[in-house]
Design an enzyme around this catalytic site. Structure first.
Site, PDB file in Angstrom:
ATOM      1  N   HIS A   1       0.854  -1.185   0.000  1.00 26.46           N
ATOM      2  CA  HIS A   1       0.000   0.000   0.000  1.00 26.46           C
ATOM      3  C   HIS A   1       0.896   1.243   0.000  1.00 26.46           C
ATOM      4  O   HIS A   1       1.854   1.308   0.742  1.00 26.46           O
ATOM      5  CB  HIS A   1      -0.881  -0.041   1.259  1.00 26.46           C
ATOM      6  CG  HIS A   1      -1.660   1.210   1.511  1.00 26.46           C
ATOM      7  ND1 HIS A   1      -1.507   1.962   2.659  1.00 26.46           N
ATOM      8  CD2 HIS A   1      -2.608   1.830   0.769  1.00 26.46           C
ATOM      9  CE1 HIS A   1      -2.341   2.992   2.615  1.00 26.46           C
ATOM     10  NE2 HIS A   1      -3.009   2.937   1.473  1.00 26.46           N
TER      11      HIS A   1
ATOM     12  N   HIS B   1       2.494  11.152  -1.532  1.00 28.96           N
ATOM     13  CA  HIS B   1       1.517  10.783  -0.501  1.00 28.96           C
ATOM     14  C   HIS B   1       1.632  11.826   0.601  1.00 28.96           C
ATOM     15  O   HIS B   1       2.344  11.643   1.578  1.00 28.96           O
ATOM     16  CB  HIS B   1       1.803   9.382   0.047  1.00 28.96           C
ATOM     17  CG  HIS B   1       0.757   8.905   1.008  1.00 28.96           C
ATOM     18  ND1 HIS B   1       1.061   8.167   2.141  1.00 28.96           N
ATOM     19  CD2 HIS B   1      -0.587   9.070   1.017  1.00 28.96           C
ATOM     20  CE1 HIS B   1      -0.059   7.898   2.789  1.00 28.96           C
ATOM     21  NE2 HIS B   1      -1.062   8.429   2.130  1.00 28.96           N
TER      22      HIS B   1
END
Length: 288
Positions: A3, A80
């Site tokens: 992830h 991110h």
């Protein structure tokens, strides 16, 4: 699968990503580098780079792409919350592994795009062509894809692209062929209920399918564990319950397909998922 696969390298010197809410932008503008160091503890979901992940057995990569504000080079970065490495460097690192291991196959899932215009997508598509060329498998029906088929065609890369651009390029698989339901919870019990329900509801054919064994911190969780970070506050504590769920799964049309996690080196996540494949031999009638 991993992830936020690229988040092993998050650059604390970079600006905040364009997708971050105003509260985060303001927090960083006030506290600067200190704020970014704290953010990194919550934004970095992996510690291993692409080569190490591949060596350990990871074959699915969750990729989020962004432009950088006021970047004269119009470079593309993994992102991110904060920016990570250049996309070109990451793709080349994966390609080096594939060149050395011609029977290995990877899934590259480009599922979030930030600050990208049409020409940025064109640049990324060209980058994929230049890096992987004929290694990329054109989009076909998911249930037609077997290792034997890929080996015969010498394909090693399946690229999933969550944007209408995918409909214009033969080697881009549409994003809906790689659904990844998101539980968005900090509670391991709720996560497991969600994962179980998702598998029950998944379509039998026509797509791959991701089970995200991932807990998502709330703002209050971050505030309480601000100095310790995601791994210590959430992932490590929940690991036994999450791994117990993984061990009890069955692969195949009515079971799990791809399983992703944070900090994939923890416990025996990778070896446990790989072992699930052996259950396919025991029940050939119920497999894709």
């Amino acid at each position: 699968g991993s992830h936020d696969s690229f988040s092993f390298y998050i650059d604390e010197a970079s600006p905040v990503g364009p997708e971050q809410p105003e509260t985060v932008q303001n927090f960083v503008s006030v506290f600067g580098t200190v704020a970014k160091k704290l953010m990194r503890k919550w934004l970095a979901t992996q510690t291993m780079n692409f080569t190490s992940q591949l060596g350990a057995g990871i074959r699915y990569f969750d990729l989020r792409i962004s432009t950088k504000p006021r970047d004269p080079d119009n470079e593309l970065y993994f992102a991110h919350g904060l920016f990570s490495a250049k996309v070109k460097e990451g793709l080349e690192e994966i390609n080096s592994f594939l060149a050395e291991h011609p029977k290995e196959v990877v899934f590259l899932d480009f599922n979030h795009f930030y600050g990208m215009q049409k020409y940025h997508h064109e640049k990324l598509v060209q980058m994929l062509k230049d890096t992987y060329g004929n290694k990329m498998c054109p989009a076909i029906f998911a249930h037609e894809v077997s290792l034997q088929y890929l080996w015969e065609k010498e394909h090693q890369v399946l690229v999933f692209y969550h944007s209408p651009v995918a409909l214009e390029v033969p080697f881009l698989w549409p994003g809906q062929m790689m659904p990844a339901p998101w539980a968005n919870t900090t509670d391991p019990e709720k996560l497991i209920q969600f994962l179980q329900a998702s598998i029950t509801e998944r379509r039998k054919k026509g797509s791959f399918f991701i089970s995200q064994v991932v807990l998502t911190p709330k703002a209050s969780t971050v505030v309480k564990g601000v100095a310790s970070g995601l791994r210590e506050t959430i992932t490590e504590r929940a690991l036994p319950a999450m791994m117990q769920w993984v061990r009890t799964q069955k692969p195949g049309e009515s079971g799990v397909n791809i399983i992703t996690a944070d900090f994939v080196e923890l416990g025996d996540f990778i070896s446990t998922v790989i072992k699930l494949n052996y259950a396919l031999d025991e029940g050939e009638d119920d497999t894709t």
